[in-house]
Design an enzyme around this catalytic site. Structure first.
Site, PDB file in Angstrom:
ATOM      1  N   ASP A 155      -3.463 -14.354  -3.619  1.00  0.00           N
ATOM      2  CA  ASP A 155      -4.168 -15.410  -4.541  1.00  0.00           C
ATOM      3  C   ASP A 155      -5.285 -14.525  -5.218  1.00  0.00           C
ATOM      4  OD1 ASP A 155      -6.078 -14.987  -2.430  1.00  0.00           O
ATOM      5  OD2 ASP A 155      -5.924 -17.133  -1.775  1.00  0.00           O
ATOM      6  N   GLY A 177       4.644  10.232  -8.641  1.00  0.00           N
ATOM      7  CA  GLY A 177       5.506   9.351  -9.036  1.00  0.00           C
ATOM      8  C   GLY A 177       6.433   8.424  -7.974  1.00  0.00           C
ATOM      9  N   HIS A 191      -5.912  -5.926  -2.757  1.00  0.00           N
ATOM     10  CA  HIS A 191      -6.937  -6.232  -1.510  1.00  0.00           C
ATOM     11  C   HIS A 191      -7.200  -7.798  -1.184  1.00  0.00           C
ATOM     12  CE1 HIS A 191      -8.408  -1.728  -1.849  1.00  0.00           C
ATOM     13  NE2 HIS A 191      -7.027  -1.883  -1.437  1.00  0.00           N
ATOM     14  N   ASN A 198      -4.669  10.307   5.074  1.00  0.00           N
ATOM     15  CA  ASN A 198      -3.445   9.396   4.970  1.00  0.00           C
ATOM     16  C   ASN A 198      -3.764   8.092   5.365  1.00  0.00           C
ATOM     17  OD1 ASN A 198      -4.270   9.370   7.617  1.00  0.00           O
ATOM     18  ND2 ASN A 198      -2.812  10.737   8.577  1.00  0.00           N
ATOM     19  N   HIS A 236       0.800   4.294  -2.900  1.00  0.00           N
ATOM     20  CA  HIS A 236       0.770   5.764  -2.310  1.00  0.00           C
ATOM     21  C   HIS A 236       1.682   6.608  -2.856  1.00  0.00           C
ATOM     22  CE1 HIS A 236      -2.881   5.423   0.546  1.00  0.00           C
ATOM     23  NE2 HIS A 236      -2.985   4.312  -0.298  1.00  0.00           N
ATOM     24  N   ASP A 237       3.048   6.002  -2.614  1.00  0.00           N
ATOM     25  CA  ASP A 237       4.131   6.797  -3.253  1.00  0.00           C
ATOM     26  C   ASP A 237       4.077   6.932  -4.583  1.00  0.00           C
ATOM     27  OD1 ASP A 237       6.657   8.251  -3.089  1.00  0.00           O
ATOM     28  OD2 ASP A 237       7.626   6.036  -3.709  1.00  0.00           O
ATOM     29  N   ARG A 252       0.823  -1.125   0.089  1.00  0.00           N
ATOM     30  CA  ARG A 252      -0.013   0.095  -0.193  1.00  0.00           C
ATOM     31  C   ARG A 252       0.859   1.169  -0.008  1.00  0.00           C
ATOM     32  NH1 ARG A 252      -3.187   2.327   4.475  1.00  0.00           N
ATOM     33  NH2 ARG A 252      -4.637   3.743   3.624  1.00  0.00           N
TER      34      ARG A 252
HETATM   35  C1  HEM Z   1      -8.028   3.085  -6.184  1.00  0.00           C
HETATM   36  C2  HEM Z   1      -9.130   2.585  -5.344  1.00  0.00           C
HETATM   37  C3  HEM Z   1      -8.607   1.985  -3.980  1.00  0.00           C
HETATM   38  C4  HEM Z   1      -9.145   2.430  -2.855  1.00  0.00           C
HETATM   39  C5  HEM Z   1     -10.411   3.414  -2.385  1.00  0.00           C
HETATM   40  C6  HEM Z   1      -8.362   1.998  -1.611  1.00  0.00           C
HETATM   41  C7  HEM Z   1      -8.612   2.128  -0.178  1.00  0.00           C
HETATM   42  C8  HEM Z   1      -8.096   1.229   0.758  1.00  0.00           C
HETATM   43  C9  HEM Z   1      -8.513   1.548   2.085  1.00  0.00           C
HETATM   44  C10 HEM Z   1      -9.398   2.448   2.540  1.00  0.00           C
HETATM   45  C11 HEM Z   1      -7.758   0.641   2.903  1.00  0.00           C
HETATM   46  C12 HEM Z   1      -7.760   0.534   4.268  1.00  0.00           C
HETATM   47  C13 HEM Z   1      -6.914   1.249   5.160  1.00  0.00           C
HETATM   48  C14 HEM Z   1      -7.005   1.172   6.595  1.00  0.00           C
HETATM   49  O1  HEM Z   1      -8.124   1.241   6.794  1.00  0.00           O
HETATM   50  O2  HEM Z   1      -5.716   1.214   7.111  1.00  0.00           O
HETATM   51  C15 HEM Z   1      -7.039  -0.035   1.844  1.00  0.00           C
HETATM   52  C16 HEM Z   1      -5.907  -0.961   2.237  1.00  0.00           C
HETATM   53  C17 HEM Z   1      -4.760  -1.536   1.318  1.00  0.00           C
HETATM   54  N1  HEM Z   1      -4.810  -1.059  -0.010  1.00  0.00           N
HETATM   55 FE1  HEM Z   1      -6.252  -0.162  -1.209  1.00  0.00          FE
HETATM   56  N2  HEM Z   1      -7.465   1.053  -2.286  1.00  0.00           N
HETATM   57  C18 HEM Z   1      -7.417   1.165  -3.743  1.00  0.00           C
HETATM   58  C19 HEM Z   1      -6.386   0.731  -4.464  1.00  0.00           C
HETATM   59  C20 HEM Z   1      -5.406   0.071  -4.123  1.00  0.00           C
HETATM   60  C21 HEM Z   1      -4.298  -0.406  -4.795  1.00  0.00           C
HETATM   61  C22 HEM Z   1      -4.185  -0.214  -6.376  1.00  0.00           C
HETATM   62  C23 HEM Z   1      -3.369  -1.054  -4.387  1.00  0.00           C
HETATM   63  C24 HEM Z   1      -2.008  -1.718  -4.576  1.00  0.00           C
HETATM   64  C25 HEM Z   1      -1.526  -1.552  -5.762  1.00  0.00           C
HETATM   65  C26 HEM Z   1      -3.948  -1.018  -2.746  1.00  0.00           C
HETATM   66  C27 HEM Z   1      -3.279  -1.626  -1.812  1.00  0.00           C
HETATM   67  C28 HEM Z   1      -3.798  -1.826  -0.340  1.00  0.00           C
HETATM   68  C29 HEM Z   1      -3.336  -2.752   0.473  1.00  0.00           C
HETATM   69  C30 HEM Z   1      -2.112  -3.827   0.221  1.00  0.00           C
HETATM   70  C31 HEM Z   1      -4.206  -2.519   1.697  1.00  0.00           C
HETATM   71  C32 HEM Z   1      -3.751  -3.242   3.042  1.00  0.00           C
HETATM   72  C33 HEM Z   1      -3.005  -2.214   3.795  1.00  0.00           C
HETATM   73  C34 HEM Z   1      -2.738  -3.056   5.192  1.00  0.00           C
HETATM   74  O3  HEM Z   1      -3.136  -3.937   5.537  1.00  0.00           O
HETATM   75  O4  HEM Z   1      -1.654  -2.340   6.023  1.00  0.00           O
HETATM   76  N3  HEM Z   1      -5.091  -0.456  -2.682  1.00  0.00           N
HETATM   77  N4  HEM Z   1      -7.127   0.273   0.333  1.00  0.00           N
HETATM   78  C1  NAG Z   2      -8.615  11.324   8.129  1.00  0.00           C
HETATM   79  C2  NAG Z   2      -7.631  10.478   8.611  1.00  0.00           C
HETATM   80  O1  NAG Z   2      -7.887   9.287   8.758  1.00  0.00           O
HETATM   81  N1  NAG Z   2      -6.674  11.245   9.681  1.00  0.00           N
HETATM   82  C3  NAG Z   2      -5.839  10.414  10.431  1.00  0.00           C
HETATM   83  C4  NAG Z   2      -4.438  10.780   9.795  1.00  0.00           C
HETATM   84  O2  NAG Z   2      -3.612  10.269  10.769  1.00  0.00           O
HETATM   85  C5  NAG Z   2      -3.427  10.568  12.297  1.00  0.00           C
HETATM   86  C6  NAG Z   2      -2.363   9.934  12.792  1.00  0.00           C
HETATM   87  O3  NAG Z   2      -2.326   8.732  12.429  1.00  0.00           O
HETATM   88  C7  NAG Z   2      -4.893  10.327  12.788  1.00  0.00           C
HETATM   89  O4  NAG Z   2      -4.947  10.977  14.013  1.00  0.00           O
HETATM   90  C8  NAG Z   2      -5.756  10.904  11.758  1.00  0.00           C
HETATM   91  O5  NAG Z   2      -7.149  10.489  12.269  1.00  0.00           O
END
Ligand code: HEM
Ligand code: NAG
Ligand code: NAG
Ligand code: NAG
Length: 334
Positions: A257, A74, A196, A96, A68-69, A64
C-alpha cells in the site's frame, strides 16, 4: 477491480514514452507462450499462491530478487546462477545483502512445474518477471502487464554488482544518477522505492542511524523519537545475532500500500535512503503525491516496474532458455 481494469487500459500508452526501451524490447509480446505453453500463467500463479501462503515472506523476497536481477546486466536471470569453482556469481557478491532463499526456491518450483508441462520452452527470466508481478498483486499491489520472450543471459559476475545496486549509505545524488543511467527518472525511483512497503531489513542496514550517529547526536534526528527507541530495543543484540531485523513498513508490514510514504512524512523511514526521499527537494514532491493518493502511487509503480522489466533484456541468440535456472546450459568457459 476498477483499478486493475484502468491500469490495463492505460499501460500500453504510458509505456510508449519509456526511455528504458531497448532495441530488443519490441520483440517481447504479452502472448509469447500462448501456443508453446498455453498454461504458462496458470502454472506460475498456482506455484506463487501456494508458496506465498506457506511463506508470507516470499513476496518481498521475490520483488527484491527481481530488482537485483534487472539492475545488474538486465532482466536475464543472471542473479539465479549459482557460483562454481571458476566463477563467483552475482548472488554471492559481497554486498549480496543476503538475498532470501524463499525467492530462489519459488523460481525452482515454478521452473520444475513448467518443464514438466512444456520442456525447454520458458525462460527463467520470464518466470521471475511474472512471479514478481503475481506476488505484488497478491499482497495488495497493482496488476500490470508483462511482455514475454526474455532469454536467459550467459554471464553472472559478482564483481559487477556493486556498480549497479545502491546501499543504504549511498548518497541520494548517486542513487538518482544510477537510476537515470537505466532510463528510470525520479518519479520511477520514488515509486519503485515504495517496494519497501513490504519486507524487512537486517539491523546492520540501519544501525548507523541508531548508535553513535554523529558528534552531536547519538541517533539520527530525522527518526521519530519513539520509533528510534523501539528500533534500539529490537536491535540491541544485533551484533551477537545478525538475523535480527525490522519490518520496512512499521505500520502495515505485509500489505502493499502507500503507507511507506505516509511513514516517511512522520520520520518512520527505516533506511537512511528511505528517509532522505522525504526531504530531498527532487524526491519529496513524489513522496507527498504518493502519500496523498494511493492510485497515483500504484499507476507510477506499475509503469516503473514495466520499465524495469525490459531493462537490458536478451532476445534471440543473445541468450538461451535455461534447463535449470541456477546453471547455464553449457558450463564450458562461462
Ligand atoms: C536504490 C535504493 C535501495 C536501497 C539502498 C535498498 C536497500 C535495501 C536493503 C538494505 C534491504 C534489506 C535487506 C536485508 O537486510 O536483508 C532492502 C530490502 C528490500 N528491498 Fe530495497 N533498496 C533499494 C531499492 C529497492 C527497490 C527499487 C526495490 C524494488 C523494486 C526494492 C525492494 C526491496 C524489498 C521488497 C525488500 C524486502 C526484502 C525481504 O523482505 O526479503 N528495494 N532494500
Ligand atoms: C556483506 C554481506 O552481507 N555478506 C554476506 C553475504 O552472504 C553470506 C552468506 O549468506 C554472508 O555470510 C555474508 O556475511
Ligand atoms: C539480548 O540477549 C540477552 C542475552 O543473550 C537476552 O537476555 C536478551 O533477552 C536479548 N534481548 C533481545 C531484545 O533479544
Ligand atoms: C489520484 O490519482 C489518480 C491517478 O493519477 C487521479 O486520477 C485522481 O484524480 C487522483 N485523486 C485525487 C483525489 O487527487
Amino acid at each position: 477491480m476498477g483499478l486493475v481494469f484502468l491500469l490495463f487500459l492505460l499501460i500500453p500508452y504510458l509505456s510508449l514514452s519509456s526511455e528504458a526501451k531497448s532495441p530488443t524490447t519490441d520483440q517481447l509480446t504479452p502472448n509469447y507462450y500462448a501456443k508453446s505453453c498455453p498454461r504458462f500463467h496458470d502454472i506460475i500463479r498456482g506455484v506463487v499462491v501456494d508458496k506465498q501462503i506457506a511463506h508470507s515472506t516470499t513476496a518481498a523476497a521475490t520483488l527484491r530478487l527481481f530488482f537485483h536481477d534487472c539492475m545488474v546486466d538486465g532482466c536475464d536471470g543472471s542473479v539465479l546462477i549459482s557460483s562454481n569453482p571458476f566463477n563467483k556469481a552475482e548472488r554471492d557478491a559481497d554486498i549480496n545483502l543476503s538475498l532470501p532463499g524463499d525467492s530462489f526456491d519459488l523460481i525452482v518450483k515454478a521452473k520444475t512445474a513448467l518443464e514438466l508441462e512444456c520442456p525447454a520452452t520458458v525462460s527463467c527470466s520470464d518466470i521471475l518477471a511474472v512471479a514478481t508481478r503475481d506476488l505484488v498483486t497478491m499482497v495488495g499491489g497493482p496488476f500490470y502487464n508483462i511482455n514475454l520472450g526474455r532469454k536467459d543471459g550467459f554471464t553472472s559476475n559478482a564483481a559487477k554488482v556493486k556498480y549497479h545496486l545502491a546501499q543504504p549509505t549511498t548518497p541520494i545524488d548517486k542513487i538518482i544518477s544510477m537510476f537515470e543511467e537505466k532510463g528510470l527518472d525520479v518519479a520511477d525511483l520514488v515509486a519503485l522505492m515504495g517496494s519497501h512497503t513490504i519486507g524487512f531489513s537486517h539491523c546492520k542496514e540501519f544501525s548507523a542511524r541508531l548508535y553513535h550517529y554523529s558528534k552531536n547526536a547519538d541517533t539520527d534526528p530525522t527518526f521519530h523519537p519513539k520509533y528510534a527507541e523501539g528500533l534500539k530495543k529490537l536491535c540491541a543484540n544485533y551484533t551477537k545475532d545478525p538475523t535480527m531485523s525490522a519490518f520496512n513498513d512499521v505500520m502495515t508490514p505485509n500489505k502493499f500500500d502507500n503507507m511507506y510514504y505516509l511513514n516517511l512524512q512522520r520520520g518512520l523511514g527505516l533506511l537512511a535512503t528511505d528517509q532522505v526521499m522525504a526531504s530531498d527537494k527532487r524526491t519529496k514532491p513524489y513522496v507527498d503525491l504518493f502519500a496523498a493518493n494511493q492510485t497515483a502511487f500504484f499507476e507510477a509503480f506499475a509503469r516503473a516496474m514495466q520499465k524495469v522489466s525490459v531493462y537490458g533484456i536478451k532476445t534471440g541468440n543473445q541468450g538461451e532458455v535455461r534447463r535449470r535456472c541456477d546453471a547455464f546450459n553449457s558450463i564450458s568457459t562461462r
